[in-house]
Write an enzyme that holds these catalytic residues in place. Structure first.
Site, short mmCIF file in Angstrom:
data_model
loop_
_atom_site.label_atom_id
_atom_site.label_comp_id
_atom_site.label_asym_id
_atom_site.label_seq_id
_atom_site.Cartn_x
_atom_site.Cartn_y
_atom_site.Cartn_z
N GLU A 50 3.66 1.87 11.86
CA GLU A 50 2.82 2.80 12.62
C GLU A 50 3.56 3.48 13.76
O GLU A 50 3.05 4.43 14.35
CB GLU A 50 1.61 2.04 13.20
CG GLU A 50 0.68 1.51 12.11
CD GLU A 50 -0.24 0.41 12.62
OE1 GLU A 50 0.28 -0.56 13.21
OE2 GLU A 50 -1.45 0.51 12.43
N THR A 110 4.06 0.96 1.08
CA THR A 110 4.91 0.76 2.24
C THR A 110 6.24 0.11 1.91
O THR A 110 7.19 0.22 2.69
CB THR A 110 4.16 -0.14 3.23
OG1 THR A 110 3.48 -1.15 2.48
CG2 THR A 110 3.12 0.64 4.00
N THR A 128 12.88 2.21 3.03
CA THR A 128 11.43 2.13 3.26
C THR A 128 11.11 2.27 4.75
O THR A 128 10.09 2.84 5.12
CB THR A 128 10.83 0.83 2.70
OG1 THR A 128 11.45 -0.29 3.34
CG2 THR A 128 11.05 0.72 1.20
N ILE A 151 0.84 -1.21 0.00
CA ILE A 151 0.00 0.00 0.00
C ILE A 151 0.87 1.26 0.00
O ILE A 151 0.48 2.31 0.53
CB ILE A 151 -1.00 -0.01 1.17
CG1 ILE A 151 -0.28 -0.08 2.53
CG2 ILE A 151 -1.95 -1.19 1.05
CD1 ILE A 151 -1.23 0.11 3.72
#
Lengths: 737, 320
Positions: A692, A470, A621, A468
């Site tokens: 997150e 990521t 990333t 997504i």
């Protein structure tokens, strides 16, 4: 090979394969495709004869449909169908539901809820007809509940109670007991929710913008009352999700029903406004935090209660106290989440559910306590890191919080922080520093992936895992390349198709460690087979540059393959390591913020985050995830706020002009430190969740910097100028020295 | 979006007397047409009418109606002599929008009141006589000055606030000939007829904005908002101020985010003239500005915010 993960894999195999691929800051292979428009998103497939569907939203907040004046719009140019069906979704599916959410759009639960689909030959025709569609309602909006402060609250789950918090608070040498508020958030992913549905006999193919393909197949099949095997979902590129695409939402089922009815493909794309109004929101919260410490600054009492909301019959309750459970000590604890039923769109997972708003508040209150005691905020935290999980006596798998505070603080220049507010002025601006801990639970999800070593030595990875934005394409390829000694230009990763083995999906920061572990296990299985063919022990096997060697033997991999590909499926699911260790990712945020002495505007001037989430699989990333999380933190702290009309619960700021995410100018230089760590209890690749963590506490660091700057303690997020103005010191007063 | 007839004009005269909606940059009109807040039957595209020049006008400047916001803000004459205007333009929207948006279109942009922007609410501006849902609703960014029960919307722009402080004029071609309106008189208050934003009559077209000779002094456009770009002003202040021997010798002011129009109040400048700057003086000026201010609840904070922003700007402009 066992699929459950029961004992920590201490071999750290990825540290011994020696290819220099794992962890390297490699570019995402999908990046150039995306910027060149060659990575199609869900709505961008060209299907012959595709009709266009547009959803119609309810004009009332509660009630039912009495009549739909279909004929009027069916007479409009190009209109093919007006659907208002009992199978259409009233609400989106919650993450991981794997079954149909609330259906039947003829009942209305919240303002703007989809109630009908209008399908036409062109998007413009469908849009015009959707706007023109007249609907008569049996309006029961008067019985709606619209004030989040005036709901009937009940515990979302059993509260955590240890000792006697009231008594401990009364005995504490230092105590803070404050109530904070946070406003609702939207995921606001760049790609709006969209789906194209096409039937071939009884078989449905759905191109969708989704985060978790395997459960999404079940949700879609259950909604349509057809077997799972009849549904194929294709989602190779997803333009962001942040929780809003964990479950299926209105567009997929509507497209499938219309495509069946019309016997031709149908595309349904939500408008930006519909994404805001109908998919999901993060609940607003009211949070009471009680901290009581002894004279030495050690916590005796820790209370965290949260009041949140959702629609009736929704189980999801923003898990506000999730990190409070494990982050700090204190023998007397009271932690609870109370849910009230409200007439607003569905509340669900938005990036870092729980910690994003819970840590923001907890870390603000920790700062209040440190200020009261008169010790450095880092020191207060260090004094309260428990040796074992409070209440459950479990060990922590690994925890780099201490190091994050020390190394992050040193890199940021924390020692230059003034101990009191209003001591630094830069023109119109008060300037201050704040810090906060970062913490986010680590979760492994069941995952599988297939790795195929082609006869010519190329490596193909296949899983329904999504990317997504990521970095799944990059990371999963790196794990395979590292394990099989294959350069990255000979590794291909194929994702987001339900025909591939089920990955973990993208959610809860688990994609890289869970699906990555499945790829790792598939590769390990291939290594064992190759070692066997070379007649050596697999522990001795070295794979590099297409050559297998070990124990004095050596052979080209292609010769060991003898013209046939070697294919293995790797599987993993959480086992005893999940029960026997308290697992979380940790870090620390440091922020320097300016508060305008006149206007109360807040601007973040610089920020640093230091993080430990186990092995870093791709330094680029990983850093990007941390940066993105911290930018979200800026938004949650300073500007993001869903505004609902107090009379009918309709969302008024339903677009990106009015829902204020940070703009480039709001984002200062941000530094990210990635701490070296291996967490063998978390996964066989020693990695934990990263996606997150960057948002879990950021807002606290910003709020604490605001206090250090101007002496105003903001207890209501987002911290907009109106919330500071009344308490700001006289802008013309002489600066304290 | 409703179907409409489209025509393209090649000279401004074609727009005079036309009953079509005039399309320039389209950055506001097309959005509103997509939302069906605007539903014109006819649209006349005036982009090729040649009104896109910036010319000297005596000591002043005549800026064509179709000059883009970006071009105006980048113009060397504007930057040198009317920097307030460049500052205000650059404080608004985004580079992409400013490239398309025109001077006249910017003046005519409509409120961003969230109830005006959707068709399923009551709004006297969108649908005269239907009522105002903003009064009891989400009204954080609504007016505190000059509002009425009929409408509490604000004029959202920045550029016009600077133009008001600079005493600009609006040049209008109408069926009965050319007329000029002071910018300060161009936008209306909502009294009685909330659906009319300004004094343009049907069949009229703005052809230019004219600036009088440059005024000496410091020029400051200060826009307050919670995020630092791509947001409308909570409060903004446009100020031109000149000091002489430690006293305020000249001051021109206008305010954004407070009212249905760029707000001007001659008493504020009068209170400042001839005075030595001080926090007390700034407070006195704010007292005059805000004497009739009325909040609606959510936007009550604009009253102290306007006071403090005015103080910040006056302090900035008068300091050594």
């Amino acid at each position: 090979m066992l699929t459950t993960y029961d004992t920590p894999d201490q071999r750290n195999l990825l540290d011994r394969t020696g290819q220099g691929i794992i962890g390297a800051p490699l570019d995402r292979p999908d990046g150039p495709l995306k910027v060149a428009g060659q990575a199609p998103y869900a709505a961008e497939y060209d299907l012959v004869g595709c009709a266009e569907g547009v959803l119609v939203g309810a004009a009332i907040s509660k009630g039912s449909i009495a009549a739909i004046h279909r004929d009027e719009v069916l007479a409009m140019p190009g209109v093919l169908l007006v659907l208002s069906d009992k199978a259409m979704l009233r609400r989106p599916a919650q993450g991981g539901a794997a079954q149909a959410p609330a259906q039947d759009v003829r009942q209305i639960d919240y303002h703007g809820q989809p109630v009908a689909l209008v399908v036409a030959e062109t998007f413009e025709q469908a849009t015009a007809a959707a706007k023109a569609l007249r609907i008569d309602y049996d309006d029961q909006s008067g019985s709606g509940r619209f004030d989040p402060d005036a709901l009937d609250f009940a515990p979302g789950e059993e509260p955590t109670v240890l000792g006697d918090i009231d008594e401990a608070m009364s005995k504490a040498a230092h105590r803070v007991d404050e109530t904070y508020r946070t406003e609702g958030h939207a995921s606001a992913a760049m790609e709006p929710h969209a789906a194209i549905a096409q039937w071939d006999g009884d078989d449905l193919t759905l191109w969708g913008s989704l985060q978790m393909v395997a459960p999404n197949v079940k949700e879609l099949a259950d909604s349509l009352r057809i077997p799972d095997a009849r549904v194929r979902i294709v989602a190779p590129y997803v333009g962001g999700g942040f929780g809003s695409k964990l479950g299926i939402s209105h567009e997929g089922v509507a497209a499938a029903l219309a495509a069946l009815e019309l016997q031709r493909p149908v595309r349904v794309t939500l408008s930006r406004q519909q994404v805001f109004e109908t998919v999901n929101r993060r609940s607003e919260t009211r949070q009471r935090v009680r901290l009581g410490a002894d004279a030495g600054g050690r916590l005796l009492a820790l209370g965290h209660e949260a009041w949140i909301s959702n629609l009736p019959a929704e189980d999801f309750a923003e898990p506000v106290t999730q990190a409070t459970q494990f982050l700090y000590g204190g023998d007397n604890r009271y932690l609870a989440v109370l849910k009230g039923e409200i007439t607003r769109l569905t509340a669900g997972s938005v990036r870092a559910p729980g910690e994003a708003v819970g840590m923001q508040v907890l870390e603000s209150v920790m700062d209040e306590l440190a200020h009261k005691i008169g010790i450095d905020p880092i020191e207060l935290r260090k004094r309260n890191l428990p040796a074992r999980l409070p209440g459950q006596d479990l060990p922590y798998s690994s925890r780099k919080l201490f190091e994050a505070m020390d190394e992050g603080g040193a890199a940021f220049g924390w020692s230059k922080r003034k101990p009191k507010p209003c001591m630094t002025r830069d023109g119109e601006w008060w300037v201050g520093m704040g810090m906060a801990s970062a913490a986010r639970v680590n979760m492994m999800q069941p995952a599988s992936a297939q790795v195929r070593l082609e006869a010519d030595g190329r490596v193909i990875v296949e899983t329904d895992q999504t990317d997504i934005g990521t970095g799944s394409y990059a990371i999963l390829g790196q794990i395979a390349g590292e394990m099989l000694g294959c350069p990255m230009d000979r590794v291909e990763v194929r994702l987001g198709d339900s025909r591939f083995p089920a990955g973990a999906g993208s959610g809860g920061s688990w994609a890289a460690s869970s699906t990555g572990s499945a790829v790792f296990r598939a590769c390990e299985s291939i290594r064992i087979e190759l070692a066997g063919r070379l007649r050596i022990d697999s522990e001795a096997l070295e794979l590099s540059g297409g050559i297998a060697r070990g124990a004095g033997k050596e052979a080209p991999v292609t010769r060991l393959l003898a013209g046939a590909p070697l294919e293995r499926i790797g599987r993993i699911k959480p086992g005893k390591t999940a029960d026997n260790y308290a697992q979380a990712s940790y870090g620390a945020f440091f922020c320097e913020a300016g508060v305008n002495a006149f206007t109360g505007e807040v601007r973040v001037r610089r920020m640093l985050g230091a993080f430990g989430f186990g092995r870093v699989l791709n330094a680029k990333t990983a850093r990007s995830q941390c940066l993105g999380g911290m930018v979200w933190g800026i938004g949650g702290a300073l500007s993001e706020e869903l505004q609902f009309d107090p009379r009918d619960g309709r969302l008024m700021n339903h677009d990106l002009a009015e829902y204020h995410i940070p703009v480039n100018r709001d984002v200062p230089p941000i530094e990210v430190l990635l701490l070296e760590e291996r967490d063998a209890a978390a996964s066989p690749i020693q990695a934990k969740g990263a996606g997150e963590l960057g948002i879990c506490g950021t807002g606290g660091a910003i709020a604490n910097a605001i206090f250090n700057a101007c002496g105003v303690r903001p207890r209501h997020f987002p911290i907009t100028p109106d919330k500071l103005l009344a308490q700001l010191p006289d802008p013309f007063a002489e600066i304290a020295s | 979006m409703r179907a409409f007839d489209y025509a393209r004009a090649t000279e401004a005269a074609e727009a005079v007397g036309s009953d079509a909606r005039l399309l320039a940059g389209g950055t506001n009109l097309l959005d509103l047409m997509k939302l069906e807040v605007e539903t014109p039957a006819r649209v006349l595209d005036i982009n090729r009418t040649g009104l896109d020049r910036i010319e000297a006008d005596g000591e002043g400047l005549r800026i064509g109606a179709l000059v883009s916001n970006s071009a105006c803000a980048a113009d060397a004459r504007v930057r040198a002599d009317w920097p307030l205007l460049a500052q205000a333009i650059l404080a608004g929207a985004s580079p992409q929008l400013r490239n398309k948006a025109t001077m006249a279109g910017n003046l005519c942009q409509r409120t961003r009141c969230q109830y005006f922007m959707r068709t399923d609410t009551r709004c006297n501006k969108r649908e005269p006589g239907s009522g105002c849902d903003a009064l009891e609703g989400v009204n954080r960014n609504h007016a505190i000055l000059g509002a009425s029960e009929a409408c509490i919307a604000t004029y959202p722009g920045d550029m016009a606030v600077a133009l008001a402080a600079l005493d600009a004029w609006v040049e209008i071609d109408s069926p009965s000939g050319r007329r000029s309106v002071a910018l300060r008189e161009f936008h209306r208050l909502p009294n009685g007829i909330a659906h009319r934003d300004n004094v343009l009559e049907p069949g009229e077209i703005i052809t230019a904005i004219t600036l009088p000779a440059p005024v000496r002094g410091r020029q400051i456009y200060r826009k307050v908002r919670e995020r630092s770009s791509y947001a409308f002003a909570l409060v903004s202040v446009a100020l031109v101020l000149r000091m002489d021997a430690g006293r305020i010798a000249a001051a021109q002011l206008a305010f954004g985010g407070l009212a249905h129009k760029p707000w001007t109040d001659s008493r504020v400048a009068e209170a400042l003239l001839g005075q030595k700057p001080s926090p007390a003086l700034f407070d006195k000026a704010a007292d005059l500005l805000l004497s009739g201010a009325q909040g609606q609840g959510e936007n009550d904070f604009k009253i102290p915010l306007a006071r403090r922003t005015l103080a910040a700007v006056l302090h900035d402009a008068t300091k050594e």
